[in-house]
Design a protein around this motif. Structure first.
Motif, PDB file in Angstrom:
ATOM      1  N   GLU A  63       0.865  -1.175   0.000  1.00 22.41           N
ATOM      2  CA  GLU A  63       0.000   0.000   0.000  1.00 22.41           C
ATOM      3  C   GLU A  63       0.908   1.233   0.000  1.00 22.41           C
ATOM      4  O   GLU A  63       1.300   1.732   1.056  1.00 22.41           O
ATOM      5  CB  GLU A  63      -0.909  -0.025   1.240  1.00 22.41           C
ATOM      6  CG  GLU A  63      -1.916   1.092   1.299  1.00 22.41           C
ATOM      7  CD  GLU A  63      -2.926   1.016   0.181  1.00 22.41           C
ATOM      8  OE1 GLU A  63      -3.050   2.014  -0.560  1.00 22.41           O
ATOM      9  OE2 GLU A  63      -3.591  -0.019   0.050  1.00 22.41           O
ATOM     10  N   SER A  64       1.247   1.738  -1.173  1.00 18.64           N
ATOM     11  CA  SER A  64       2.271   2.770  -1.307  1.00 18.64           C
ATOM     12  C   SER A  64       1.885   4.119  -0.682  1.00 18.64           C
ATOM     13  O   SER A  64       2.763   4.912  -0.349  1.00 18.64           O
ATOM     14  CB  SER A  64       2.637   2.971  -2.774  1.00 18.64           C
ATOM     15  OG  SER A  64       1.510   3.347  -3.516  1.00 18.64           O
ATOM     16  N   ASP A  65       0.610   4.364  -0.484  1.00 21.15           N
ATOM     17  CA  ASP A  65       0.189   5.634   0.121  1.00 21.15           C
ATOM     18  C   ASP A  65       0.444   5.694   1.626  1.00 21.15           C
ATOM     19  O   ASP A  65       0.322   6.767   2.221  1.00 21.15           O
ATOM     20  CB  ASP A  65      -1.310   5.874  -0.140  1.00 21.15           C
ATOM     21  CG  ASP A  65      -1.602   6.109  -1.611  1.00 21.15           C
ATOM     22  OD1 ASP A  65      -0.671   6.528  -2.340  1.00 21.15           O
ATOM     23  OD2 ASP A  65      -2.740   5.854  -2.033  1.00 21.15           O
ATOM     24  N   HIS A  66       0.778   4.577   2.242  1.00 20.38           N
ATOM     25  CA  HIS A  66       0.925   4.544   3.695  1.00 20.38           C
ATOM     26  C   HIS A  66       2.326   4.123   4.144  1.00 20.38           C
ATOM     27  O   HIS A  66       2.499   3.659   5.269  1.00 20.38           O
ATOM     28  CB  HIS A  66      -0.120   3.603   4.298  1.00 20.38           C
ATOM     29  CG  HIS A  66      -1.530   4.090   4.122  1.00 20.38           C
ATOM     30  ND1 HIS A  66      -2.075   4.458   2.915  1.00 20.38           N
ATOM     31  CD2 HIS A  66      -2.518   4.288   5.011  1.00 20.38           C
ATOM     32  CE1 HIS A  66      -3.314   4.851   3.059  1.00 20.38           C
ATOM     33  NE2 HIS A  66      -3.621   4.758   4.338  1.00 20.38           N
ATOM     34  N   VAL A  67       3.321   4.294   3.305  1.00 22.75           N
ATOM     35  CA  VAL A  67       4.696   3.957   3.656  1.00 22.75           C
ATOM     36  C   VAL A  67       5.207   4.967   4.688  1.00 22.75           C
ATOM     37  O   VAL A  67       4.966   6.162   4.562  1.00 22.75           O
ATOM     38  CB  VAL A  67       5.608   3.961   2.393  1.00 22.75           C
ATOM     39  CG1 VAL A  67       7.062   3.772   2.769  1.00 22.75           C
ATOM     40  CG2 VAL A  67       5.151   2.883   1.425  1.00 22.75           C
ATOM     41  N   LYS A  68       5.893   4.470   5.719  1.00 23.93           N
ATOM     42  CA  LYS A  68       6.414   5.332   6.781  1.00 23.93           C
ATOM     43  C   LYS A  68       7.890   5.042   6.994  1.00 23.93           C
ATOM     44  O   LYS A  68       8.343   3.915   6.781  1.00 23.93           O
ATOM     45  CB  LYS A  68       5.664   5.088   8.094  1.00 23.93           C
ATOM     46  CG  LYS A  68       4.211   5.462   8.045  1.00 23.93           C
ATOM     47  CD  LYS A  68       3.534   5.166   9.370  1.00 23.93           C
ATOM     48  CE  LYS A  68       2.044   5.470   9.272  1.00 23.93           C
ATOM     49  NZ  LYS A  68       1.335   5.066  10.471  1.00 23.93           N
ATOM     50  N   ALA A  69       8.627   6.061   7.453  1.00 20.60           N
ATOM     51  CA  ALA A  69      10.053   5.903   7.746  1.00 20.60           C
ATOM     52  C   ALA A  69      10.362   6.473   9.122  1.00 20.60           C
ATOM     53  O   ALA A  69       9.754   7.450   9.561  1.00 20.60           O
ATOM     54  CB  ALA A  69      10.890   6.606   6.687  1.00 20.60           C
ATOM     55  N   ASN A  70      11.332   5.849   9.795  1.00 19.79           N
ATOM     56  CA  ASN A  70      11.751   6.276  11.124  1.00 19.79           C
ATOM     57  C   ASN A  70      13.267   6.062  11.231  1.00 19.79           C
ATOM     58  O   ASN A  70      13.783   5.047  10.757  1.00 19.79           O
ATOM     59  CB  ASN A  70      11.025   5.447  12.190  1.00 19.79           C
ATOM     60  CG  ASN A  70      11.393   5.862  13.586  1.00 19.79           C
ATOM     61  OD1 ASN A  70      11.483   7.050  13.888  1.00 19.79           O
ATOM     62  ND2 ASN A  70      11.611   4.891  14.451  1.00 19.79           N
ATOM     63  N   TYR A  71      13.973   7.020  11.818  1.00 18.20           N
ATOM     64  CA  TYR A  71      15.417   6.889  12.031  1.00 18.20           C
ATOM     65  C   TYR A  71      15.702   7.037  13.512  1.00 18.20           C
ATOM     66  O   TYR A  71      15.406   8.080  14.102  1.00 18.20           O
ATOM     67  CB  TYR A  71      16.176   7.944  11.225  1.00 18.20           C
ATOM     68  CG  TYR A  71      17.671   7.835  11.352  1.00 18.20           C
ATOM     69  CD1 TYR A  71      18.347   6.738  10.836  1.00 18.20           C
ATOM     70  CD2 TYR A  71      18.408   8.818  11.991  1.00 18.20           C
ATOM     71  CE1 TYR A  71      19.727   6.625  10.945  1.00 18.20           C
ATOM     72  CE2 TYR A  71      19.787   8.719  12.107  1.00 18.20           C
ATOM     73  CZ  TYR A  71      20.437   7.616  11.573  1.00 18.20           C
ATOM     74  OH  TYR A  71      21.806   7.514  11.686  1.00 18.20           O
ATOM     75  N   GLU A  72      16.250   5.984  14.121  1.00 17.05           N
ATOM     76  CA  GLU A  72      16.515   6.003  15.551  1.00 17.05           C
ATOM     77  C   GLU A  72      17.725   5.122  15.855  1.00 17.05           C
ATOM     78  O   GLU A  72      17.797   3.975  15.386  1.00 17.05           O
ATOM     79  CB  GLU A  72      15.280   5.474  16.294  1.00 17.05           C
ATOM     80  CG  GLU A  72      15.343   5.631  17.788  1.00 17.05           C
ATOM     81  CD  GLU A  72      14.031   5.229  18.451  1.00 17.05           C
ATOM     82  OE1 GLU A  72      14.105   4.650  19.534  1.00 17.05           O
ATOM     83  OE2 GLU A  72      12.957   5.488  17.877  1.00 17.05           O
ATOM     84  N   GLU A  73      18.675   5.669  16.619  1.00 14.89           N
ATOM     85  CA  GLU A  73      19.869   4.963  17.069  1.00 14.89           C
ATOM     86  C   GLU A  73      20.633   4.299  15.917  1.00 14.89           C
ATOM     87  O   GLU A  73      21.063   3.150  16.011  1.00 14.89           O
ATOM     88  CB  GLU A  73      19.515   3.941  18.150  1.00 14.89           C
ATOM     89  CG  GLU A  73      18.973   4.587  19.411  1.00 14.89           C
ATOM     90  CD  GLU A  73      18.716   3.599  20.520  1.00 14.89           C
ATOM     91  OE1 GLU A  73      19.196   2.455  20.445  1.00 14.89           O
ATOM     92  OE2 GLU A  73      18.031   3.990  21.478  1.00 14.89           O
ATOM     93  N   GLY A  74      20.765   5.021  14.805  1.00 12.16           N
ATOM     94  CA  GLY A  74      21.549   4.533  13.676  1.00 12.16           C
ATOM     95  C   GLY A  74      20.847   3.560  12.751  1.00 12.16           C
ATOM     96  O   GLY A  74      21.445   3.047  11.822  1.00 12.16           O
ATOM     97  N   ILE A  75      19.572   3.303  12.992  1.00  7.57           N
ATOM     98  CA  ILE A  75      18.806   2.375  12.158  1.00  7.57           C
ATOM     99  C   ILE A  75      17.680   3.135  11.463  1.00  7.57           C
ATOM    100  O   ILE A  75      16.835   3.754  12.107  1.00  7.57           O
ATOM    101  CB  ILE A  75      18.189   1.222  12.987  1.00  7.57           C
ATOM    102  CG1 ILE A  75      19.256   0.475  13.777  1.00  7.57           C
ATOM    103  CG2 ILE A  75      17.387   0.281  12.086  1.00  7.57           C
ATOM    104  CD1 ILE A  75      20.247  -0.286  12.941  1.00  7.57           C
ATOM    105  N   LEU A  76      17.698   3.090  10.128  1.00  5.94           N
ATOM    106  CA  LEU A  76      16.607   3.654   9.335  1.00  5.94           C
ATOM    107  C   LEU A  76      15.618   2.527   9.070  1.00  5.94           C
ATOM    108  O   LEU A  76      15.974   1.512   8.461  1.00  5.94           O
ATOM    109  CB  LEU A  76      17.138   4.224   8.015  1.00  5.94           C
ATOM    110  CG  LEU A  76      16.092   4.784   7.059  1.00  5.94           C
ATOM    111  CD1 LEU A  76      15.388   5.991   7.675  1.00  5.94           C
ATOM    112  CD2 LEU A  76      16.733   5.157   5.732  1.00  5.94           C
ATOM    113  N   SER A  77      14.387   2.681   9.560  1.00 11.54           N
ATOM    114  CA  SER A  77      13.338   1.673   9.378  1.00 11.54           C
ATOM    115  C   SER A  77      12.274   2.222   8.445  1.00 11.54           C
ATOM    116  O   SER A  77      11.777   3.334   8.656  1.00 11.54           O
ATOM    117  CB  SER A  77      12.684   1.316  10.721  1.00 11.54           C
ATOM    118  OG  SER A  77      13.622   0.769  11.593  1.00 11.54           O
TER     119      SER A  77
END
Length: 153
Positions: free
Chosen positions: A119-133
């Motif tokens: 579902e490309s409209d709901h892609v999320k990203a988070n960067y914390e403690e050296g890890i990009l999720s």
């Protein structure tokens, strides 16, 4: 450094000087030395990636320590997910007798072809403690359904 002075001993040159000379000549002339130097600290490395799947989503985890959220560019074009970064660092120190300047440049770009089930409209990203999720939710029809018992009529 292509020739060293030969020292004759019983009509032969010193074997230790010859082997050292040959080794040094080969190191620099055959490209091993220059190849090593030209590839040293180019700043081009690809971060390690873990890809997880659970019933509701895919999760990409990239190990990229020492950066800020603003250093990343994440783009989604049709089914192509691109993750990139370009960072330039400059450091200058002035003292009474010297000036020291250091600079560096690092960049990378990773691309992934996403399945139709994302579902490309709901892609999320988070960067914390050296890890990009990056979380890639699945479409409803792609989610795993619980087992269903079928009654016989």
């Amino acid at each position: 450094m292509s020739t060293l002075m030969k020292s004759p001993i019983n009509g032969n040159e010193l074997s230790s000087q010859k082997s050292l000379s040959s080794w040094v000549d080969n190191f620099f002339e055959n490209g091993l030395g220059t190849g090593f130097l030209s590839n040293f600290n180019t700043g081009i490395t690809l971060p390690a990636v873990n890809i997880k799947e659970n019933p509701d989503e895919y999760i990409l985890e990239l190990a990229i320590p020492g950066m800020k959220k603003s250093d990343f560019n994440i783009d989604l074009d049709n089914k192509i997910l691109s993750i990139s970064s370009e960072v330039e660092t400059k450091n200058e120190e002035n003292s009474d007798n010297y000036t020291r300047r250091e600079f560096g440049y690092s960049s990378f770009k990773r691309t992934f072809t996403l399945p139709d089930t994302v579902e490309s409209d709901h892609v999320k990203a988070n960067y914390e403690e050296g890890i990009l999720s990056i979380t890639l939710p699945k479409r409803e029809e792609a989610k795993q359904k619980p087992p269903k018992r079928i009654e016989i009529s």
